[in-house]
Design a protein around this motif. Structure first.
Motif, PDB file in Angstrom:
ATOM      1  N   GLN A  64      32.677 -14.184  39.782  1.00 44.03           N
ATOM      2  CA  GLN A  64      31.563 -14.744  39.011  1.00 44.03           C
ATOM      3  C   GLN A  64      30.461 -15.256  39.933  1.00 44.03           C
ATOM      4  N   MET A  65      30.853 -15.916  41.019  1.00 43.78           N
ATOM      5  CA  MET A  65      29.848 -16.441  41.945  1.00 43.78           C
ATOM      6  C   MET A  65      29.093 -15.319  42.644  1.00 43.78           C
ATOM      7  N   GLU A  66      29.783 -14.242  42.997  1.00 45.73           N
ATOM      8  CA  GLU A  66      29.099 -13.103  43.607  1.00 45.73           C
ATOM      9  C   GLU A  66      28.116 -12.476  42.629  1.00 45.73           C
ATOM     10  N   SER A  67      28.492 -12.398  41.369  1.00 46.75           N
ATOM     11  CA  SER A  67      27.594 -11.851  40.350  1.00 46.75           C
ATOM     12  C   SER A  67      26.367 -12.752  40.191  1.00 46.75           C
ATOM     13  N   THR A  68      26.583 -14.054  40.166  1.00 47.46           N
ATOM     14  CA  THR A  68      25.463 -14.991  40.062  1.00 47.46           C
ATOM     15  C   THR A  68      24.554 -14.886  41.281  1.00 47.46           C
ATOM     16  N   LEU A  69      25.146 -14.770  42.469  1.00 49.94           N
ATOM     17  CA  LEU A  69      24.364 -14.629  43.697  1.00 49.94           C
ATOM     18  C   LEU A  69      23.524 -13.360  43.664  1.00 49.94           C
ATOM     19  N   ARG A  70      24.105 -12.269  43.187  1.00 48.12           N
ATOM     20  CA  ARG A  70      23.373 -11.005  43.088  1.00 48.12           C
ATOM     21  C   ARG A  70      22.189 -11.146  42.132  1.00 48.12           C
ATOM     22  N   GLU A  71      22.389 -11.809  40.993  1.00 47.03           N
ATOM     23  CA  GLU A  71      21.301 -12.026  40.036  1.00 47.03           C
ATOM     24  C   GLU A  71      20.204 -12.903  40.640  1.00 47.03           C
ATOM     25  N   MET A  72      20.599 -13.938  41.360  1.00 47.85           N
ATOM     26  CA  MET A  72      19.616 -14.833  41.978  1.00 47.85           C
ATOM     27  C   MET A  72      18.799 -14.115  43.044  1.00 47.85           C
ATOM     28  N   ARG A  73      19.439 -13.247  43.800  1.00 50.42           N
ATOM     29  CA  ARG A  73      18.700 -12.485  44.817  1.00 50.42           C
ATOM     30  C   ARG A  73      17.695 -11.546  44.164  1.00 50.42           C
ATOM     31  N   GLN A  74      18.083 -10.913  43.055  1.00 49.23           N
ATOM     32  CA  GLN A  74      17.146 -10.042  42.346  1.00 49.23           C
ATOM     33  C   GLN A  74      15.969 -10.854  41.790  1.00 49.23           C
ATOM     34  N   GLU A  75      16.270 -12.035  41.247  1.00 50.77           N
ATOM     35  CA  GLU A  75      15.202 -12.876  40.718  1.00 50.77           C
ATOM     36  C   GLU A  75      14.270 -13.353  41.831  1.00 50.77           C
ATOM     37  N   THR A  76      14.844 -13.684  42.996  1.00 53.51           N
ATOM     38  CA  THR A  76      14.028 -14.105  44.135  1.00 53.51           C
ATOM     39  C   THR A  76      13.101 -12.988  44.578  1.00 53.51           C
ATOM     40  N   ALA A  77      13.625 -11.766  44.628  1.00 53.05           N
ATOM     41  CA  ALA A  77      12.799 -10.628  45.032  1.00 53.05           C
ATOM     42  C   ALA A  77      11.666 -10.400  44.038  1.00 53.05           C
ATOM     43  N   SER A  78      11.957 -10.503  42.743  1.00 51.21           N
ATOM     44  CA  SER A  78      10.896 -10.281  41.751  1.00 51.21           C
ATOM     45  C   SER A  78       9.859 -11.416  41.798  1.00 51.21           C
ATOM     46  N   LEU A  79      10.307 -12.657  42.050  1.00 47.85           N
ATOM     47  CA  LEU A  79       9.357 -13.765  42.150  1.00 47.85           C
ATOM     48  C   LEU A  79       8.477 -13.642  43.397  1.00 47.85           C
ATOM     49  N   ARG A  80       9.034 -13.173  44.493  1.00 49.01           N
ATOM     50  CA  ARG A  80       8.222 -12.955  45.696  1.00 49.01           C
ATOM     51  C   ARG A  80       7.168 -11.876  45.459  1.00 49.01           C
ATOM     52  N   LEU A  81       7.570 -10.816  44.750  1.00 46.98           N
ATOM     53  CA  LEU A  81       6.627  -9.754  44.426  1.00 46.98           C
ATOM     54  C   LEU A  81       5.517 -10.286  43.516  1.00 46.98           C
ATOM     55  N   GLU A  82       5.875 -11.107  42.540  1.00 43.78           N
ATOM     56  CA  GLU A  82       4.877 -11.682  41.643  1.00 43.78           C
ATOM     57  C   GLU A  82       3.943 -12.622  42.404  1.00 43.78           C
ATOM     58  N   ALA A  83       4.501 -13.432  43.310  1.00 39.71           N
ATOM     59  CA  ALA A  83       3.665 -14.344  44.104  1.00 39.71           C
ATOM     60  C   ALA A  83       2.701 -13.572  44.978  1.00 39.71           C
ATOM     61  N   ALA A  84       3.156 -12.458  45.551  1.00 43.07           N
ATOM     62  CA  ALA A  84       2.269 -11.642  46.386  1.00 43.07           C
ATOM     63  C   ALA A  84       1.146 -11.046  45.552  1.00 43.07           C
ATOM     64  N   SER A  85       1.456 -10.610  44.342  1.00 45.83           N
ATOM     65  CA  SER A  85       0.396 -10.036  43.504  1.00 45.83           C
ATOM     66  C   SER A  85      -0.581 -11.114  43.036  1.00 45.83           C
ATOM     67  N   LEU A  86      -0.100 -12.324  42.797  1.00 45.76           N
ATOM     68  CA  LEU A  86      -0.999 -13.408  42.375  1.00 45.76           C
ATOM     69  C   LEU A  86      -1.877 -13.901  43.514  1.00 45.76           C
ATOM     70  N   ARG A  87      -1.446 -13.721  44.760  1.00 47.25           N
ATOM     71  CA  ARG A  87      -2.236 -14.168  45.910  1.00 47.25           C
ATOM     72  C   ARG A  87      -3.252 -13.142  46.389  1.00 47.25           C
ATOM     73  N   SER A  88      -3.276 -11.977  45.796  1.00 49.66           N
ATOM     74  CA  SER A  88      -4.174 -10.935  46.303  1.00 49.66           C
ATOM     75  C   SER A  88      -5.636 -11.374  46.122  1.00 49.66           C
ATOM     76  N   PRO A  89      -6.462 -11.145  47.135  1.00 50.32           N
ATOM     77  CA  PRO A  89      -7.879 -11.560  47.055  1.00 50.32           C
ATOM     78  C   PRO A  89      -8.620 -10.899  45.899  1.00 50.32           C
ATOM     79  N   GLU A  90      -8.309  -9.652  45.583  1.00 45.96           N
ATOM     80  CA  GLU A  90      -8.988  -8.968  44.479  1.00 45.96           C
ATOM     81  C   GLU A  90      -8.722  -9.680  43.156  1.00 45.96           C
ATOM     82  N   ARG A  91      -7.499 -10.088  42.917  1.00 46.49           N
ATOM     83  CA  ARG A  91      -7.148 -10.780  41.676  1.00 46.49           C
ATOM     84  C   ARG A  91      -7.829 -12.146  41.622  1.00 46.49           C
ATOM     85  N   ILE A  92      -7.842 -12.854  42.745  1.00 47.90           N
ATOM     86  CA  ILE A  92      -8.465 -14.177  42.777  1.00 47.90           C
ATOM     87  C   ILE A  92      -9.960 -14.066  42.468  1.00 47.90           C
TER      88      ILE A  92
END
Length: 105
Positions: A55-83
């Motif tokens: 169960q903990m490995e499954s939770t860790l895998r989900e958290m890593r996927q969520e972290t990757a998607s949040l980093r991608l979203e943060a990068a897209s929100l920081r783009s100068p064109e969007r700002i």
């Protein structure tokens, strides 16, 4: 009560029969029972720990996927064109005129 007499145990071929001593047999059986219960208990514990680990490995895998998607979203929100697009369209900002620019030395 005088009629009651204790009969001696019979003798066969010169050997007298006696009541068997059950203490060693009962000790062995109880030792076998305790060791069997300990083995079963330890296997149940190991199985529970393996389930928790899975169960903990499954939770860790989900958290890593969520972290990757949040980093991608943060990068897209920081783009100068969007700002710039948000500043112009939603906030109504524009580039300053040359009179508004003050240079500091």
């Amino acid at each position: 009560m005088s009629d009651m007499t204790i009969k001696a145990l019979p003798k066969i071929n010169g050997f007298s029969l006696r009541r068997p001593n059950l203490a060693p047999v009962l000790g062995f059986i109880s030792l076998l029972l305790v060791s069997s219960l300990f083995f079963v208990w330890s296997r149940v514990q190991v199985t529970g720990f393996e389930y928790d680990l899975s169960q903990m490995e499954s939770t860790l895998r989900e958290m890593r996927q969520e972290t990757a998607s949040l980093r991608l979203e943060a990068a897209s929100l920081r783009s100068p064109e969007r700002i710039e697009r948000v500043a112009r369209n939603e906030l109504g900002l524009r580039l300053p005129s040359p009179e508004q620019v003050i240079t500091v030395d």
